[in-house]
Design an enzyme around this catalytic site. Structure first.
Site, short mmCIF file in Angstrom:
data_model
loop_
_atom_site.label_atom_id
_atom_site.label_comp_id
_atom_site.label_asym_id
_atom_site.label_seq_id
_atom_site.Cartn_x
_atom_site.Cartn_y
_atom_site.Cartn_z
N PRO A 79 0.84 -1.21 0.00
CA PRO A 79 0.00 0.00 0.00
C PRO A 79 0.87 1.26 0.00
O PRO A 79 1.83 1.37 0.76
CB PRO A 79 -0.78 -0.12 1.31
CG PRO A 79 -0.70 -1.55 1.70
CD PRO A 79 0.61 -2.05 1.17
N GLU A 80 0.53 2.19 -0.88
CA GLU A 80 1.24 3.46 -0.98
C GLU A 80 0.25 4.57 -0.57
O GLU A 80 -0.86 4.27 -0.14
CB GLU A 80 1.77 3.65 -2.40
CG GLU A 80 2.65 2.48 -2.83
CD GLU A 80 3.17 2.60 -4.27
OE1 GLU A 80 3.30 3.73 -4.77
OE2 GLU A 80 3.44 1.56 -4.88
#
Ligand code: ZN
Length: 289
Positions: free
Chosen positions: A2-3
């Protein structure tokens, strides 16, 4: 992994869930999570949340900062890092615990918050807001993409002597907070620059494109609820929609979204890199303009 857009989608989901009832019980699995000096299990202190009421949820880079009001006065902040496969969900208490649930907060209104992380690269820490903000990892983060400190001029000033590849500079959380491998490749694609090119070769006009496309790329991904390639899910357990809008990432050999040339890929510094050899051709001269 996840960014920023995925973490922001989780943040918005948690805010939407409108949790206000006090924490009746804190359940932590016996497994250690993220390793390293800032993440030892003894630093987690999540049991402090017992009896506290959830309040606002913020985000810094790829980290969630969830405020909890203490019964007397003051507050604790729960720092959550999703790592590679971490998920946050909110559901009714009767929902059975999923495998790999490492933290469950039971609220007095009958709902629960679960932190699930099969690969255990995620991390938790509960402390005062100021203690978290003045120590690693938060204290080491560069500007948010929408802050005034993140500008084309600042990028040029910081990186115009750097021999690092543009993709690797974008991954550096001290340069700008929140970008990981997916969006670094996508930003280079939208800016029309070979991601392997050294930062020292970019003229201010090229940095202006990198800056503009960083903001646009992340904003568009947030509006589509983030990118789900494998593990990422939102608070409700649903997938993001941005994976359908990727230009190059994970699309080796498939047609570029703009010119239909096959997308190239290679491993750079241990991470996969994707680009279109015609839209992002190697610069002929010394400068990328
Ligand atoms: Zn192309």
């Amino acid at each position: 992994m996840p960014e920023l857009p995925e973490v922001e989608s989780v943040r918005r989901g948690l805010a939407r869930a409108g949790l206000e009832a006090a924490v009746a019980k804190v359940e932590r699995s016996s497994f250690a999570l993220r390793t390293g000096a800032h993440w030892a299990k003894r630093l987690e202190r999540v049991r402090r949340l017992q009896g506290c009421r959830p309040a606002s949820v913020d985000r810094r880079g790829k980290y969630l900062l969830w405020e909890f009001l203490r019964p007397g006065e003051g507050s604790w902040t729960l720092l959550v890092h999703l790592g590679m496969s971490g998920r946050c969900t909110v559901h009714p208490a009767e929902t059975p615990k999923a495998a790999h649930t490492h933290l469950r907060l039971r609220f007095e209104d009958g709902r629960v918050f679960d932190f699930v992380d099969p690969r255990r690269f995620g991390g938790l820490r509960c402390d005062t807001r100021s203690a978290l903000e003045t120590s690693a990892p938060l204290a080491e983060l560069g500007p948010e993409p929408w802050s005034p400190e993140f500008s084309a001029e600042a990028l040029h000033a910081r990186l115009h002597r750097s021999r690092r590849a543009l993709r690797d500079a974008l991954l550096d959380q001290r340069v700008v907070a929140g970008i990981g491998n997916i969006y670094a490749s996508e930003i280079c694609a939208r800016a029309g620059i070979d991601p392997r090119v050294a930062c020292s070769r970019l003229r201010p006009s090229a940095w202006a494109r990198v800056h503009g496309e960083t903001r646009r790329c992340l904003r568009d991904a947030i509006s589509r609820g983030g990118t789900t390639l494998r593990d990422y899910r939102n608070i409700e357990g649903g997938r993001g929609r941005n994976q359908r809008a990727l230009w190059v990432y994970g699309r080796s050999g498939q047609p570029c979204a703009r010119c239909e040339s096959p997308v190239s890929s290679e491993i750079l510094q241990g991470r996969a890199l994707f680009w279109c050899p015609s839209c992002q051709a190697r610069p002929r001269g010394r400068w990328v303009v």
